[in-house]
Write a protein that holds these residues in place. Structure first.
Motif, PDB file in Angstrom:
ATOM      1  N   TRP A  56     -43.626 103.960   0.731  1.00  0.00           N
ATOM      2  CA  TRP A  56     -43.360 105.247   0.071  1.00  0.00           C
ATOM      3  C   TRP A  56     -41.748 105.534   0.021  1.00  0.00           C
ATOM      4  O   TRP A  56     -41.289 105.156   1.161  1.00  0.00           O
ATOM      5  CB  TRP A  56     -43.810 106.533   1.005  1.00  0.00           C
ATOM      6  CG  TRP A  56     -45.415 106.408   0.940  1.00  0.00           C
ATOM      7  CD1 TRP A  56     -46.397 105.505   0.547  1.00  0.00           C
ATOM      8  CD2 TRP A  56     -46.197 107.761   0.735  1.00  0.00           C
ATOM      9  NE1 TRP A  56     -47.836 105.948   0.485  1.00  0.00           N
ATOM     10  CE2 TRP A  56     -47.531 107.620   0.473  1.00  0.00           C
ATOM     11  CE3 TRP A  56     -46.009 109.164   0.679  1.00  0.00           C
ATOM     12  CZ2 TRP A  56     -48.442 108.520   0.518  1.00  0.00           C
ATOM     13  CZ3 TRP A  56     -46.689 110.054   0.844  1.00  0.00           C
ATOM     14  CH2 TRP A  56     -48.134 109.734   0.514  1.00  0.00           C
ATOM     15  N   SER A  57     -41.337 105.941  -0.873  1.00  0.00           N
ATOM     16  CA  SER A  57     -39.777 106.469  -1.088  1.00  0.00           C
ATOM     17  C   SER A  57     -39.555 107.636  -0.347  1.00  0.00           C
ATOM     18  O   SER A  57     -40.424 108.185  -0.120  1.00  0.00           O
ATOM     19  CB  SER A  57     -39.536 106.354  -2.434  1.00  0.00           C
ATOM     20  OG  SER A  57     -40.034 107.371  -3.185  1.00  0.00           O
ATOM     21  N   ALA A  58     -38.136 107.823  -0.118  1.00  0.00           N
ATOM     22  CA  ALA A  58     -37.898 108.938   0.556  1.00  0.00           C
ATOM     23  C   ALA A  58     -37.997 110.262  -0.231  1.00  0.00           C
ATOM     24  O   ALA A  58     -38.399 111.181   0.270  1.00  0.00           O
ATOM     25  CB  ALA A  58     -36.229 108.741   0.725  1.00  0.00           C
ATOM     26  N   PRO A  59     -37.753 110.385  -1.477  1.00  0.00           N
ATOM     27  CA  PRO A  59     -38.148 111.440  -2.251  1.00  0.00           C
ATOM     28  C   PRO A  59     -39.610 111.737  -2.418  1.00  0.00           C
ATOM     29  O   PRO A  59     -39.911 113.009  -2.392  1.00  0.00           O
ATOM     30  CB  PRO A  59     -37.668 110.929  -3.635  1.00  0.00           C
ATOM     31  CG  PRO A  59     -36.676 110.041  -3.498  1.00  0.00           C
ATOM     32  CD  PRO A  59     -36.999 109.128  -2.294  1.00  0.00           C
ATOM     33  N   ARG A  60     -40.396 110.811  -2.274  1.00  0.00           N
ATOM     34  CA  ARG A  60     -41.885 111.248  -2.131  1.00  0.00           C
ATOM     35  C   ARG A  60     -42.275 111.620  -0.778  1.00  0.00           C
ATOM     36  O   ARG A  60     -43.321 112.400  -0.725  1.00  0.00           O
ATOM     37  CB  ARG A  60     -42.585 109.852  -2.233  1.00  0.00           C
ATOM     38  CG  ARG A  60     -44.000 110.016  -2.580  1.00  0.00           C
ATOM     39  CD  ARG A  60     -44.894 108.625  -2.973  1.00  0.00           C
ATOM     40  NE  ARG A  60     -46.355 108.747  -2.994  1.00  0.00           N
ATOM     41  CZ  ARG A  60     -47.360 107.679  -2.938  1.00  0.00           C
ATOM     42  NH1 ARG A  60     -46.638 106.601  -3.342  1.00  0.00           N
ATOM     43  NH2 ARG A  60     -48.463 107.948  -2.995  1.00  0.00           N
ATOM     44  N   LEU A  61     -41.757 111.280   0.395  1.00  0.00           N
ATOM     45  CA  LEU A  61     -41.813 111.527   1.568  1.00  0.00           C
ATOM     46  C   LEU A  61     -41.359 112.894   1.834  1.00  0.00           C
ATOM     47  O   LEU A  61     -42.059 113.850   2.744  1.00  0.00           O
ATOM     48  CB  LEU A  61     -41.278 110.510   2.715  1.00  0.00           C
ATOM     49  CG  LEU A  61     -41.842 109.157   2.675  1.00  0.00           C
ATOM     50  CD1 LEU A  61     -41.238 108.412   3.473  1.00  0.00           C
ATOM     51  CD2 LEU A  61     -43.161 109.453   3.398  1.00  0.00           C
ATOM     52  N   SER A  62     -40.297 113.532   1.190  1.00  0.00           N
ATOM     53  CA  SER A  62     -39.808 114.771   1.459  1.00  0.00           C
ATOM     54  C   SER A  62     -40.739 115.751   0.876  1.00  0.00           C
ATOM     55  O   SER A  62     -40.469 116.963   1.139  1.00  0.00           O
ATOM     56  CB  SER A  62     -38.348 114.994   0.875  1.00  0.00           C
ATOM     57  OG  SER A  62     -38.298 114.662  -0.474  1.00  0.00           O
ATOM     58  N   LYS A  63     -41.777 115.570   0.229  1.00  0.00           N
ATOM     59  CA  LYS A  63     -42.438 116.384  -0.487  1.00  0.00           C
ATOM     60  C   LYS A  63     -43.824 116.823   0.307  1.00  0.00           C
ATOM     61  O   LYS A  63     -44.648 117.650   0.057  1.00  0.00           O
ATOM     62  CB  LYS A  63     -43.060 115.924  -1.926  1.00  0.00           C
ATOM     63  CG  LYS A  63     -42.009 115.885  -3.097  1.00  0.00           C
ATOM     64  CD  LYS A  63     -42.506 115.348  -4.172  1.00  0.00           C
ATOM     65  CE  LYS A  63     -41.193 115.032  -5.088  1.00  0.00           C
ATOM     66  NZ  LYS A  63     -41.922 114.488  -6.558  1.00  0.00           N
TER      67      LYS A  63
END
Length: 73
Positions: A56-63
Motif C-alpha cells: 500500500w502506498s503512503a497516500p492510500r494509507l493516510s486515508k
C-alpha cells in the motif's frame, strides 16, 4: 485519518467508505479492518479484510482511520 509517519507494524486500522446495498440506490457506511505487516519509507505491506498482504502506498494509507466509523461494526 492517520498520518503516515505514525503507522507501525502490528497496527489495526480501518478502511471506511460508503458502499451500495445490492441492486438499489441506497448506500451504507462500510468498514474493513486493515492489518499493517511491515512499514518502509514509501509505504507498507498491509492485509485488507484478512486477505493476502499487498503493498500500500503512503497516500492510500493516510486515508485509513484508527477506529471504525460509528454504527459500522
Amino acid at each position: 485519518m492517520v498520518a503516515f509517519h505514525t503507522i507501525k507494524p502490528g497496527d489495526r486500522l480501518y478502511d471506511c467508505r460508503r458502499t451500495k446495498m445490492g441492486n438499489t440506490t441506497m448506500s451504507r457506511m462500510g468498514c474493513w479492518e486493515v492489518r499493517i505487516i511491515e512499514v518502509d519509507e514509501r509505504g507498507a505491506l498491509a492485509s485488507w479484510n484478512g486477505n493476502q498482504p499487498e503493498r500500500w502506498s503512503a497516500p492510500r494509507l493516510s486515508k485509513l482511520r484508527r477506529s471504525p466509523a460509528k454504527g459500522t461494526l
